[in-house]
Write an enzyme that holds these catalytic residues in place. Sequence first.
Site, PDB file in Angstrom:
ATOM      1  N   SER A  17     -11.886 -33.960 -25.997  1.00 52.54           N
ATOM      2  CA  SER A  17     -12.259 -32.888 -26.918  1.00 52.54           C
ATOM      3  C   SER A  17     -11.513 -31.635 -26.492  1.00 52.54           C
ATOM      4  O   SER A  17     -11.087 -31.501 -25.343  1.00 52.54           O
ATOM      5  CB  SER A  17     -13.772 -32.653 -26.906  1.00 52.54           C
ATOM      6  OG  SER A  17     -14.254 -32.413 -25.588  1.00 52.54           O
ATOM      7  N   GLU A  19     -11.116 -27.224 -26.717  1.00 53.66           N
ATOM      8  CA  GLU A  19     -11.773 -25.942 -26.970  1.00 53.66           C
ATOM      9  C   GLU A  19     -10.745 -24.916 -27.425  1.00 53.66           C
ATOM     10  O   GLU A  19      -9.684 -24.765 -26.828  1.00 53.66           O
ATOM     11  CB  GLU A  19     -12.469 -25.433 -25.711  1.00 53.66           C
ATOM     12  CG  GLU A  19     -13.168 -24.071 -25.923  1.00 53.66           C
ATOM     13  CD  GLU A  19     -13.884 -23.592 -24.689  1.00 53.66           C
ATOM     14  OE1 GLU A  19     -14.906 -24.221 -24.333  1.00 53.66           O
ATOM     15  OE2 GLU A  19     -13.416 -22.619 -24.071  1.00 53.66           O
ATOM     16  N   ASP A 111     -23.526 -14.224 -21.609  1.00 56.94           N
ATOM     17  CA  ASP A 111     -23.503 -13.233 -20.539  1.00 56.94           C
ATOM     18  C   ASP A 111     -24.355 -12.017 -20.915  1.00 56.94           C
ATOM     19  O   ASP A 111     -24.456 -11.662 -22.098  1.00 56.94           O
ATOM     20  CB  ASP A 111     -22.065 -12.770 -20.275  1.00 56.94           C
ATOM     21  CG  ASP A 111     -21.200 -13.899 -19.736  1.00 56.94           C
ATOM     22  OD1 ASP A 111     -21.723 -14.733 -18.982  1.00 56.94           O
ATOM     23  OD2 ASP A 111     -19.999 -13.944 -20.074  1.00 56.94           O
ATOM     24  N   PHE A 222     -10.588 -15.174 -13.203  1.00 56.84           N
ATOM     25  CA  PHE A 222     -11.634 -15.780 -14.027  1.00 56.84           C
ATOM     26  C   PHE A 222     -12.560 -16.642 -13.176  1.00 56.84           C
ATOM     27  O   PHE A 222     -13.785 -16.617 -13.343  1.00 56.84           O
ATOM     28  CB  PHE A 222     -10.997 -16.604 -15.142  1.00 56.84           C
ATOM     29  CG  PHE A 222     -11.977 -17.213 -16.086  1.00 56.84           C
ATOM     30  CD1 PHE A 222     -12.990 -16.457 -16.661  1.00 56.84           C
ATOM     31  CD2 PHE A 222     -11.900 -18.558 -16.426  1.00 56.84           C
ATOM     32  CE1 PHE A 222     -13.897 -17.005 -17.539  1.00 56.84           C
ATOM     33  CE2 PHE A 222     -12.807 -19.129 -17.299  1.00 56.84           C
ATOM     34  CZ  PHE A 222     -13.805 -18.352 -17.860  1.00 56.84           C
ATOM     35  N   HIS A 272     -13.089 -32.671 -21.587  1.00 60.17           N
ATOM     36  CA  HIS A 272     -13.050 -31.510 -22.473  1.00 60.17           C
ATOM     37  C   HIS A 272     -11.932 -30.593 -21.979  1.00 60.17           C
ATOM     38  O   HIS A 272     -11.984 -30.092 -20.854  1.00 60.17           O
ATOM     39  CB  HIS A 272     -14.402 -30.776 -22.424  1.00 60.17           C
ATOM     40  CG  HIS A 272     -14.567 -29.710 -23.452  1.00 60.17           C
ATOM     41  ND1 HIS A 272     -14.536 -29.956 -24.803  1.00 60.17           N
ATOM     42  CD2 HIS A 272     -14.769 -28.359 -23.325  1.00 60.17           C
ATOM     43  CE1 HIS A 272     -14.727 -28.826 -25.466  1.00 60.17           C
ATOM     44  NE2 HIS A 272     -14.862 -27.847 -24.594  1.00 60.17           N
TER      45      HIS A 272
END
Length: 302
Positions: A17, A19, A111, A222, A272
């Site tokens: 999959s 994103e 968040d 990140f 993913h």
Amino acid sequence: MTNVTLDPATRGRLRFSFEFFPPKSPDAEDQLWTTVSELASWNPDFVSVTYGAGGTTQAPTLSTVTRLIEETPLRTASHLTCVGATREEVNAVVERFRVSGCRRFVALRGDPPSGVGSAYRPHPGGYENAADLVAGLKAIDPDFDISVSAYPEKHPESRDQDADIDMLALKAANGADRALTQFFFDNDLFCRYLDRVRARGVSIPVVPGIMLIQNITQLKRFAGLCGASVPAWLEARFEGTENNPALRDATACDLAAQQIAELARRGVQEFHLYTMNKANLVNGTLERLGYRRILPMHLCAA
């Protein structure tokens, strides 16, 4: 290019999959749809579209999801958060997505409005957390397909990994269909985490999130925000690629293909991929695994 050996039977069992994130400019929009057009020919299991903190990308996310549903055959999920909104407000958003034809969601807490690292407090009258949001979505439509998040290195706000897995267990009990993990680079770490999840009685699929690295400096920044680790050996693999985009991309594809192949040999069958709205790293990774694209859209083992 690094050759990754997977037997045809294993390749035939793997599912992927992708994103995407909603575009913020006309140029970014062109980039996204070029990427979608190119990656659709891999026939992913589904694709998801992210949803900004506090619903800040609600309109572009809805627009992107609607276009994916209307103009492509891709099974499309929208990310959805519950932070900073009442239940009624979240449910109204769900209804807008449902009217667009969306029946798949990635249910997330989101968040805090004051930013990553600040204390989270449920909105008065809102869903308390992602597990509560899953229950709310299933109450709206029991047939919704719902993915949730999972954290092999625990969520940065969790007290410990036991508490983190307790939350995953509650998401599953409330109706989640699968969990998509935060990215990681140590497969042993993921397998130890999965053992603990299964020991806790959580049986839904836990799908590894695979990060396709485009910039090692940005990745480290990140990772620091989301509690993921970047091993020294991985940084070393990118040394000398700063001014050589072709070598940097080849290194990223090699790493992702090697990670997927090793997990596949351990029995993992679903992955993913965080595409960052660019096709080249996805293409390079899947080609290294022995797949080829054939039109019409079909993910075919070579």
